[in-house]
Scaffold this active site. Structure first.
Site, PDB file in Angstrom:
ATOM      1  N   GLU A  79      -8.965  -1.517   6.921  1.00  0.00           N
ATOM      2  CA  GLU A  79      -7.937  -1.230   6.011  1.00  0.00           C
ATOM      3  C   GLU A  79      -7.717   0.051   5.773  1.00  0.00           C
ATOM      4  OE1 GLU A  79      -5.652  -3.405   2.368  1.00  0.00           O
ATOM      5  OE2 GLU A  79      -7.507  -2.880   2.096  1.00  0.00           O
TER       6      GLU A  79
ATOM      7  N   GLU B 161       2.699   0.591  -2.740  1.00  0.00           N
ATOM      8  CA  GLU B 161       1.844  -0.281  -3.343  1.00  0.00           C
ATOM      9  C   GLU B 161       2.041   0.014  -4.880  1.00  0.00           C
ATOM     10  OE1 GLU B 161      -2.598  -2.147  -3.074  1.00  0.00           O
ATOM     11  OE2 GLU B 161      -2.305  -0.223  -2.739  1.00  0.00           O
TER      12      GLU B 161
END
Length: 199
Positions: free
Chosen positions: A96, A185
Site C-alpha cells: 500500500e 483520507e
C-alpha cells in the site's frame, strides 16, 4: 482498505467508473459519499463528503496504475483531513503506497528522501500486521513519501516513476499495479469535504 491507521472490521463504500476514470471510496463508521459534480467538464473531477468516520479514504484515478505523470488540482478542501495523496496498491508483493501531496501521513521507519517535481519528500516504510487490504486481512508493507505542501486551486504534477525507482533503490520492491488514485483520507473522526480533479 487499510489506511494509515487500523479500520474497523466492518467497512462501507465501493468502486466504480465515471467518465473513463476509476473511483474508490471506503470508510468505517459514520457516513461518506462520492459524487462527480464537474466531471462533464473535467472528467477526472470528484467530490467526497464525510462525517464522523473512523477512517475514510477515496478518490479517482486508474484501475491499475503505472509509473506515469499525474496532474491534479485540489479545488477545495474543508473540515478535518489527514492527507491528500497519490494512493495505490501493488500485489506480489502486496504493498500500500502513499505519495503525500497535502497534509501528512503517519510516519514509519525513516528511509531517506527524494526530490521530485520541485518538492522534497521524506520516505518511510511501515508494516501493517493482519490489517484489511485489497486481498482481505493480510500483513503487508506501506511505502510513504511525505511532502504535504500542496495548496488549493493550483495545478501540480507527480511523476510517480521517480518515487517507484527511489523505493526500489532502497530495497522496497513494487509488485503488479492495482488501482492508483488521487485520494483524500481522514482518520480523525471528524467531518469534511474535498472537491478535486485528477488527470
Amino acid at each position: 482498505m487499510a489506511g494509515c491507521l487500523t479500520m474497523a472490521a466492518k467497512a462501507s463504500g465501493g468502486t466504480g467508473s465515471d467518465h473513463g476514470y476509476f473511483w474508490s471510496l471506503y470508510y468505517s463508521g459514520g457516513s461518506a459519499s462520492i459524487s462527480f459534480p464537474d466531471a462533464g467538464t473535467y472528467a477526472g473531477n470528484f467530490q467526497i463528503n464525510w462525517s464522523n468516520c473512523g477512517d475514510v479514504i477515496g478518490g479517482k484515478g486508474w484501475s491499475t496504475g503505472s509509473a506515469q505523470s499525474i496532474g491534479f488540482n485540489i479545488g477545495s478542501l474543508s473540515g478535518t483531513y489527514n492527507n491528500v495523496s497519490i494512493y495505490g496498491w501493488t500485489t506480489s508483493p502486496l504493498v500500500e503506497y502513499y505519495i503525500c501531496e497535502k497534509g501528512s501521513v503517519v510516519n514509519g521507519t525513516y528511509k531517506g528522501n527524494v526530490s521530485s517535481d520541485g518538492a522534497s519528500y521524506n520516505t518511510y516504510e511501515h508494516q501493517q500486521v493482519n490489517q484489511p487490504s485489497i486481498q482481505g486481512t493480510a500483513t503487508f508493507e506501506q511505502y510513504l513519501d511525505n511532502w504535504g505542501g500542496a495548496g488549493t486551486g493550483s495545478n501540480y504534477t507527480v511523476t510517480t516513476g521517480n518515487h517507484f525507482t527511489h523505493w526500489k533503490n532502497l530495497g522496497m520492491p513494487m509488485g503488479n499495479f492495482n488501482y492508483q488514485i488521487l485520494a483524500c483520507e481522514d482518520y480523525s473522526g471528524g467531518s469534511g469535504s474535498i472537491n478535486a480533479t485528477v488527470w
